[in-house]
Design a protein around this motif. Structure first.
Motif, PDB file in Angstrom:
ATOM      1  N   CYS A 181       0.830  -1.204   0.000  1.00  0.00           N
ATOM      2  CA  CYS A 181       0.000   0.000   0.000  1.00  0.00           C
ATOM      3  C   CYS A 181       0.868   1.260   0.000  1.00  0.00           C
ATOM      4  CB  CYS A 181      -0.925   0.004   1.216  1.00  0.00           C
ATOM      5  SG  CYS A 181      -2.015   1.443   1.309  1.00  0.00           S
ATOM      6  N   LEU A 182       2.032   1.177   0.628  1.00  0.00           N
ATOM      7  CA  LEU A 182       2.915   2.336   0.724  1.00  0.00           C
ATOM      8  C   LEU A 182       3.699   2.586  -0.562  1.00  0.00           C
ATOM      9  CD1 LEU A 182       4.293   1.882   4.338  1.00  0.00           C
ATOM     10  CD2 LEU A 182       2.715   3.640   3.532  1.00  0.00           C
ATOM     11  N   GLY A 183       3.993   1.538  -1.308  1.00  0.00           N
ATOM     12  CA  GLY A 183       4.743   1.698  -2.547  1.00  0.00           C
ATOM     13  C   GLY A 183       6.183   2.125  -2.311  1.00  0.00           C
ATOM     14  N   LYS A 184       6.838   2.518  -3.393  1.00  0.00           N
ATOM     15  CA  LYS A 184       8.231   2.973  -3.345  1.00  0.00           C
ATOM     16  C   LYS A 184       8.244   4.469  -3.057  1.00  0.00           C
ATOM     17  CE  LYS A 184      12.339   3.492  -6.126  1.00  0.00           C
ATOM     18  NZ  LYS A 184      12.892   3.498  -7.477  1.00  0.00           N
ATOM     19  N   PRO A 185       8.970   4.892  -2.004  1.00  0.00           N
ATOM     20  CA  PRO A 185       8.988   6.317  -1.650  1.00  0.00           C
ATOM     21  C   PRO A 185       9.452   7.201  -2.814  1.00  0.00           C
ATOM     22  CG  PRO A 185      10.053   5.020   0.053  1.00  0.00           C
ATOM     23  CD  PRO A 185       9.814   4.100  -1.099  1.00  0.00           C
ATOM     24  N   MET A 186       8.740   8.288  -3.020  1.00  0.00           N
ATOM     25  CA  MET A 186       9.113   9.269  -4.029  1.00  0.00           C
ATOM     26  C   MET A 186       9.860  10.404  -3.321  1.00  0.00           C
ATOM     27  SD  MET A 186       5.481   9.248  -6.067  1.00  0.00           S
ATOM     28  CE  MET A 186       5.997  10.196  -7.487  1.00  0.00           C
ATOM     29  N   GLU A 187      10.872  10.927  -3.975  1.00  0.00           N
ATOM     30  CA  GLU A 187      11.693  11.981  -3.384  1.00  0.00           C
ATOM     31  C   GLU A 187      11.498  13.299  -4.133  1.00  0.00           C
ATOM     32  OE1 GLU A 187      13.335  11.412  -0.643  1.00  0.00           O
ATOM     33  OE2 GLU A 187      12.991   9.248  -0.649  1.00  0.00           O
ATOM     34  N   GLY A 188      12.008  14.361  -3.549  1.00  0.00           N
ATOM     35  CA  GLY A 188      12.023  15.653  -4.212  1.00  0.00           C
ATOM     36  C   GLY A 188      10.809  16.526  -3.977  1.00  0.00           C
ATOM     37  N   HIS A 189       9.900  16.103  -3.099  1.00  0.00           N
ATOM     38  CA  HIS A 189       8.693  16.881  -2.871  1.00  0.00           C
ATOM     39  C   HIS A 189       8.827  17.860  -1.709  1.00  0.00           C
ATOM     40  CE1 HIS A 189       8.183  13.833   0.183  1.00  0.00           C
ATOM     41  NE2 HIS A 189       8.151  12.909  -0.754  1.00  0.00           N
ATOM     42  N   GLY A 190       9.884  17.734  -0.917  1.00  0.00           N
ATOM     43  CA  GLY A 190      10.135  18.687   0.158  1.00  0.00           C
ATOM     44  C   GLY A 190       9.481  18.380   1.490  1.00  0.00           C
ATOM     45  N   PHE A 191       8.675  17.303   1.570  1.00  0.00           N
ATOM     46  CA  PHE A 191       8.059  16.921   2.836  1.00  0.00           C
ATOM     47  C   PHE A 191       8.927  15.901   3.549  1.00  0.00           C
ATOM     48  CE2 PHE A 191       4.337  18.327   0.428  1.00  0.00           C
ATOM     49  CZ  PHE A 191       3.714  19.138   1.359  1.00  0.00           C
ATOM     50  N   GLU A 192       8.840  15.883   4.881  1.00  0.00           N
ATOM     51  CA  GLU A 192       9.616  14.932   5.670  1.00  0.00           C
ATOM     52  C   GLU A 192       8.747  13.759   6.109  1.00  0.00           C
ATOM     53  OE1 GLU A 192      12.074  16.468   8.735  1.00  0.00           O
ATOM     54  OE2 GLU A 192      12.499  18.294   7.629  1.00  0.00           O
ATOM     55  N   TYR A 193       9.383  12.596   6.225  1.00  0.00           N
ATOM     56  CA  TYR A 193       8.738  11.375   6.700  1.00  0.00           C
ATOM     57  C   TYR A 193       9.835  10.386   7.058  1.00  0.00           C
ATOM     58  CZ  TYR A 193      10.100   9.475   2.225  1.00  0.00           C
ATOM     59  OH  TYR A 193      10.837   9.067   1.161  1.00  0.00           O
ATOM     60  N   VAL A 194       9.468   9.333   7.777  1.00  0.00           N
ATOM     61  CA  VAL A 194      10.373   8.217   8.047  1.00  0.00           C
ATOM     62  C   VAL A 194       9.637   6.964   7.616  1.00  0.00           C
ATOM     63  CG1 VAL A 194      11.584   6.891   9.807  1.00  0.00           C
ATOM     64  CG2 VAL A 194      11.483   9.386   9.980  1.00  0.00           C
ATOM     65  N   ARG A 195      10.238   6.192   6.738  1.00  0.00           N
ATOM     66  CA  ARG A 195       9.589   4.983   6.215  1.00  0.00           C
ATOM     67  C   ARG A 195      10.321   3.758   6.742  1.00  0.00           C
ATOM     68  NH1 ARG A 195       7.995   2.211   1.324  1.00  0.00           N
ATOM     69  NH2 ARG A 195       7.103   0.338   2.207  1.00  0.00           N
ATOM     70  N   GLY A 196       9.568   2.813   7.278  1.00  0.00           N
ATOM     71  CA  GLY A 196      10.100   1.536   7.716  1.00  0.00           C
ATOM     72  C   GLY A 196       9.315   0.428   7.051  1.00  0.00           C
ATOM     73  N   ARG A 197       9.630  -0.788   7.383  1.00  0.00           N
ATOM     74  CA  ARG A 197       8.893  -1.924   6.819  1.00  0.00           C
ATOM     75  C   ARG A 197       7.480  -1.926   7.390  1.00  0.00           C
ATOM     76  NH1 ARG A 197      11.965  -6.628   5.443  1.00  0.00           N
ATOM     77  NH2 ARG A 197      11.123  -6.354   3.397  1.00  0.00           N
ATOM     78  N   GLY A 198       6.497  -1.686   6.530  1.00  0.00           N
ATOM     79  CA  GLY A 198       5.101  -1.710   6.951  1.00  0.00           C
ATOM     80  C   GLY A 198       4.650  -0.522   7.768  1.00  0.00           C
ATOM     81  N   CYS A 199       5.432   0.548   7.745  1.00  0.00           N
ATOM     82  CA  CYS A 199       5.005   1.723   8.506  1.00  0.00           C
ATOM     83  C   CYS A 199       5.624   2.992   7.922  1.00  0.00           C
ATOM     84  CB  CYS A 199       5.381   1.593   9.978  1.00  0.00           C
ATOM     85  SG  CYS A 199       7.130   1.711  10.288  1.00  0.00           S
TER      86      CYS A 199
END
Length: 78
Positions: free
Chosen positions: A46-64
């Protein structure tokens, strides 16, 4: 993100989540509309492959994904 079909995800408030599909591509979009950090448990597919370059912050882990206050996540689905 303006074109195509939209499917809203069941995520807790204050998060807005949806999948946008257009011309064979799909992007998961998650927006933390609140003042506090939010931890979301969602399947990797559901999360897919993280996209970069949008300027927002997040932390992605396995399933979260962890969204800081006013943070966002965009993931390209296969």
């Amino acid at each position: 993100l303006r074109c195509g079909s939209i499917r809203f995800l069941e995520v807790p408030e204050p998060v807005l989540g949806f999948v946008r599909r257009h011309q064979g591509r799909a992007v998961t979009c998650l927006f933390n509309l609140g003042p506090d950090e939010v931890h979301l448990d969602l399947p990797d597919d559901c999360l897919g492959k993280p996209m970069e370059g949008h300027g927002f912050e997040y932390v992605r882990g396995r399933g979260c994904v962890v969204l800081p206050a006013q943070g966002a996540y965009f993931g390209e689905m296969a």
